[in-house]
Scaffold this active site. Structure first.
Site, PDB file in Angstrom:
ATOM      1  N   ASP A  37       1.302  -5.851  12.579  1.00 15.59           N
ATOM      2  CA  ASP A  37       2.321  -5.766  11.294  1.00 15.59           C
ATOM      3  C   ASP A  37       3.423  -7.012  11.392  1.00 15.59           C
ATOM      4  OD1 ASP A  37       4.097  -4.754   9.170  1.00 15.59           O
ATOM      5  OD2 ASP A  37       3.188  -3.067   9.199  1.00 15.59           O
ATOM      6  N   ASP A  52       1.120 -11.836  11.213  1.00  8.82           N
ATOM      7  CA  ASP A  52       1.081 -11.905   9.546  1.00  8.82           C
ATOM      8  C   ASP A  52      -0.573 -12.010   9.098  1.00  8.82           C
ATOM      9  OD1 ASP A  52       1.180 -12.976   7.045  1.00  8.82           O
ATOM     10  OD2 ASP A  52       2.725 -14.347   7.560  1.00  8.82           O
ATOM     11  N   VAL A  53      -0.841 -11.304   8.424  1.00 10.59           N
ATOM     12  CA  VAL A  53      -2.436 -11.518   8.148  1.00 10.59           C
ATOM     13  C   VAL A  53      -2.705 -12.580   7.132  1.00 10.59           C
ATOM     14  CG1 VAL A  53      -2.872  -8.911   8.307  1.00 10.59           C
ATOM     15  CG2 VAL A  53      -2.360  -9.943   5.823  1.00 10.59           C
ATOM     16  N   ASN A  79      -5.557  -2.447   6.726  1.00 13.14           N
ATOM     17  CA  ASN A  79      -4.548  -1.584   5.719  1.00 13.14           C
ATOM     18  C   ASN A  79      -3.532  -2.345   5.105  1.00 13.14           C
ATOM     19  OD1 ASN A  79      -3.070   1.242   4.811  1.00 13.14           O
ATOM     20  ND2 ASN A  79      -1.799   0.066   6.340  1.00 13.14           N
ATOM     21  N   TYR A 144      -2.916  -6.691  -8.888  1.00  8.43           N
ATOM     22  CA  TYR A 144      -3.354  -5.838  -7.786  1.00  8.43           C
ATOM     23  C   TYR A 144      -4.767  -5.127  -7.952  1.00  8.43           C
ATOM     24  CZ  TYR A 144      -2.722  -1.633  -4.763  1.00  8.43           C
ATOM     25  OH  TYR A 144      -2.585  -0.758  -3.809  1.00  8.43           O
ATOM     26  N   LYS A 148      -8.083  -5.150  -5.264  1.00  7.52           N
ATOM     27  CA  LYS A 148      -8.795  -3.746  -4.756  1.00  7.52           C
ATOM     28  C   LYS A 148     -10.091  -3.644  -5.246  1.00  7.52           C
ATOM     29  CE  LYS A 148      -5.189  -2.548  -2.167  1.00  7.52           C
ATOM     30  NZ  LYS A 148      -5.113  -2.597  -0.718  1.00  7.52           N
ATOM     31  N   ALA A 177       0.380   7.245  -3.499  1.00  5.32           N
ATOM     32  CA  ALA A 177       0.903   7.985  -2.243  1.00  5.32           C
ATOM     33  C   ALA A 177       2.127   7.741  -1.937  1.00  5.32           C
ATOM     34  CB  ALA A 177      -0.217   7.380  -1.112  1.00  5.32           C
ATOM     35  N   THR A 179       4.663   6.802  -0.228  1.00  8.74           N
ATOM     36  CA  THR A 179       5.086   5.945   0.906  1.00  8.74           C
ATOM     37  C   THR A 179       6.214   5.260   0.748  1.00  8.74           C
ATOM     38  OG1 THR A 179       3.784   4.048   0.191  1.00  8.74           O
ATOM     39  CG2 THR A 179       2.712   5.727   1.519  1.00  8.74           C
TER      40      THR A 179
HETATM   41  P1  NAD Z   1       4.055   0.101   2.885  1.00  6.37           P
HETATM   42  O1  NAD Z   1       4.597  -0.860   2.272  1.00  6.37           O
HETATM   43  O2  NAD Z   1       4.618   1.242   3.194  1.00  6.37           O
HETATM   44  O3  NAD Z   1       3.083  -0.394   4.189  1.00  6.37           O
HETATM   45  C1  NAD Z   1       2.813  -1.755   4.314  1.00  6.37           C
HETATM   46  C2  NAD Z   1       2.757  -2.315   5.519  1.00  6.37           C
HETATM   47  O4  NAD Z   1       2.221  -3.593   5.492  1.00  6.37           O
HETATM   48  C3  NAD Z   1       4.390  -2.781   5.956  1.00  6.37           C
HETATM   49  O5  NAD Z   1       4.388  -2.124   7.192  1.00  6.37           O
HETATM   50  C4  NAD Z   1       4.197  -4.328   5.962  1.00  6.37           C
HETATM   51  O6  NAD Z   1       5.221  -4.890   6.827  1.00  6.37           O
HETATM   52  C5  NAD Z   1       2.764  -4.483   6.237  1.00  6.37           C
HETATM   53  N1  NAD Z   1       2.443  -5.901   5.650  1.00  6.37           N
HETATM   54  C6  NAD Z   1       2.659  -6.432   4.505  1.00  6.37           C
HETATM   55  N2  NAD Z   1       2.541  -7.781   4.542  1.00  6.37           N
HETATM   56  C7  NAD Z   1       1.925  -7.996   5.630  1.00  6.37           C
HETATM   57  C8  NAD Z   1       1.287  -9.106   6.372  1.00  6.37           C
HETATM   58  N3  NAD Z   1       1.561 -10.557   5.554  1.00  6.37           N
HETATM   59  N4  NAD Z   1       1.098  -9.225   7.481  1.00  6.37           N
HETATM   60  C9  NAD Z   1       0.920  -7.977   8.170  1.00  6.37           C
HETATM   61  N5  NAD Z   1       1.410  -6.649   7.813  1.00  6.37           N
HETATM   62  C10 NAD Z   1       2.098  -6.873   6.444  1.00  6.37           C
HETATM   63  O7  NAD Z   1       2.636   0.306   1.841  1.00  6.37           O
HETATM   64  P2  NAD Z   1       1.755   1.637   1.981  1.00  6.37           P
HETATM   65  O8  NAD Z   1       1.916   2.325   0.647  1.00  6.37           O
HETATM   66  O9  NAD Z   1       1.580   2.341   3.159  1.00  6.37           O
HETATM   67  O10 NAD Z   1       0.197   0.880   1.569  1.00  6.37           O
HETATM   68  C11 NAD Z   1      -0.757   0.514   2.643  1.00  6.37           C
HETATM   69  C12 NAD Z   1      -1.906   0.078   1.945  1.00  6.37           C
HETATM   70  O11 NAD Z   1      -2.301   1.243   1.056  1.00  6.37           O
HETATM   71  C13 NAD Z   1      -2.069  -1.118   1.093  1.00  6.37           C
HETATM   72  O12 NAD Z   1      -3.182  -1.603   1.236  1.00  6.37           O
HETATM   73  C14 NAD Z   1      -1.917  -0.627  -0.153  1.00  6.37           C
HETATM   74  O13 NAD Z   1      -2.451  -1.376  -1.157  1.00  6.37           O
HETATM   75  C15 NAD Z   1      -2.695   0.616  -0.048  1.00  6.37           C
HETATM   76  N6  NAD Z   1      -2.477   1.547  -1.404  1.00  6.37           N
HETATM   77  C16 NAD Z   1      -1.261   2.335  -1.316  1.00  6.37           C
HETATM   78  C17 NAD Z   1      -1.062   3.155  -2.203  1.00  6.37           C
HETATM   79  C18 NAD Z   1       0.173   3.910  -2.531  1.00  6.37           C
HETATM   80  O14 NAD Z   1       0.161   4.585  -3.677  1.00  6.37           O
HETATM   81  N7  NAD Z   1       1.201   3.599  -1.569  1.00  6.37           N
HETATM   82  C19 NAD Z   1      -2.292   3.589  -3.048  1.00  6.37           C
HETATM   83  C20 NAD Z   1      -3.447   2.882  -2.913  1.00  6.37           C
HETATM   84  C21 NAD Z   1      -3.682   2.062  -2.095  1.00  6.37           C
END
Ligand code: NAD
Length: 248
Positions: A37, A52-53, A79, A144, A148, A177, A179
């Site tokens: 991360d 950094d991905v 993720n 977005y 996906k 979700a 978060t």
């Molecule tokens: P979040 O923002 O709480 O966590 C995302 C994490 O990814 C963070 O720790 C961030 O630092 C890291 N990140 C971002 N860019 C990065 C990069 N370039 N390199 C490395 N790390 C990086 O988000 P979340 O809600 O936990 O989401 C996680 C995944 O779930 C995502 O792929 C999101 O699309 C997916 N998702 C989320 C939801 C929702 O409602 N929260 C719903 C469906 C899918």
């Protein structure tokens, strides 16, 4: 031996939300886990590796460092992701490229770097975090959703390509979700309470999904117990994709 005893995992975006919940759950079940991360602030037993991905050199270094520290790799949870709002008119080319770079190309880079390690595993699994928006149209999420949709197709294609190598590839499709990401989104809304109520009402369960509920689904798909499951998407969306309820 516990369910994940002797197995080693990397979780991208493992410092927050769904990724952190997944990393902690896998660790609780006996897995050695590294979070890759931008944010390295995870607590033991998780290993926090800065990565950094969007940067191929950073990804290769991060995956190699994780495999070196853990003694190999069996599980990759792709993720890390970022959001985008608006219709197809609302984001310029630069923003389209930026979000695809994290959400889609990031998974490609991490998987490419991890495959040589996964080929040496006896329980190799890749689980991608996709979304309900890959299979249902929701307003104001054109960019977005496109990322996906690509993740869903990529999951199926990778599952086909790597089946013969013993590597299973699946994804989870969460609904909204609870978060830190959604917290930030709500904080920007004109009326955060009304926005939250609207998001809750969109899911048949009438509530948001928890990060732990998504983590449990990811852990199932990553587990050796799911050894017959590949090339599939598991909805964790409070019924949003599959149900058509009568209005009360
Ligand atoms: P979040 O923002 O709480 O966590 C995302 C994490 O990814 C963070 O720790 C961030 O630092 C890291 N990140 C971002 N860019 C990065 C990069 N370039 N390199 C490395 N790390 C990086 O988000 P979340 O809600 O936990 O989401 C996680 C995944 O779930 C995502 O792929 C999101 O699309 C997916 N998702 C989320 C939801 C929702 O409602 N929260 C719903 C469906 C899918």
């Amino acid at each position: 031996m516990t369910e994940f005893g002797g197995l080693r995992a990397i979780v991208t975006g493992g410092a927050s939300g769904i990724g952190l919940a997944t990393a902690n759950l896998l660790a609780e079940r006996g897995c050695a886990v590294a979070s890759l991360d931008l944010d390295t602030g995870v607590k033991e037993p998780l290993l926090g590796i800065g990565c950094d991905v969007t940067d191929d050199a950073s990804v290769r270094a991060g995956v190699d460092a994780a495999a070196g520290a853990l003694g190999g790799l069996d599980i990759v949870v792709n993720n890390a992701g970022i959001g985008a709002q608006g219709t197809v008119e609302d984001n310029d080319d630069e923003e389209w490229a930026r979000v695809f770079d994290v959400n889609v190309y990031g998974m490609v880079r991490v998987t490419r770097a991890a495959l040589p390690y996964l080929r040496r595993s006896r329980h190799a699994a890749i689980v991608n975090t996709c979304s309900i928006v890959a299979t249902a149209g929701v307003p104001q999420r054109a960019l977005y959703s496109a990322t996906k949709g690509a993740v869903l197709s990529l999951t199926l294609a990778m599952a086909a390509d790597h089946l013969a190598e013993g590597i299973r590839v699946t994804c989870v499709n969460p609904g909204t979700a609870d978060t830190p990401w959604i917290g930030r989104l709500l904080a920007r809304a004109d009326d955060p309470a009304a926005e939250r109520a609207a998001l809750e009402a969109r899911q048949p369960t009438g509530r948001l999904v928890s990060a732990d509920e998504v983590a449990a689904a990811i852990a199932y798909l990553a587990s050796p117990l799911a050894s017959a499951t590949t090339g599939t998407a598991l909805a964790v969306d409070g019924g949003m994709q599959g149900l058509r309820l009568r209005r009360p």
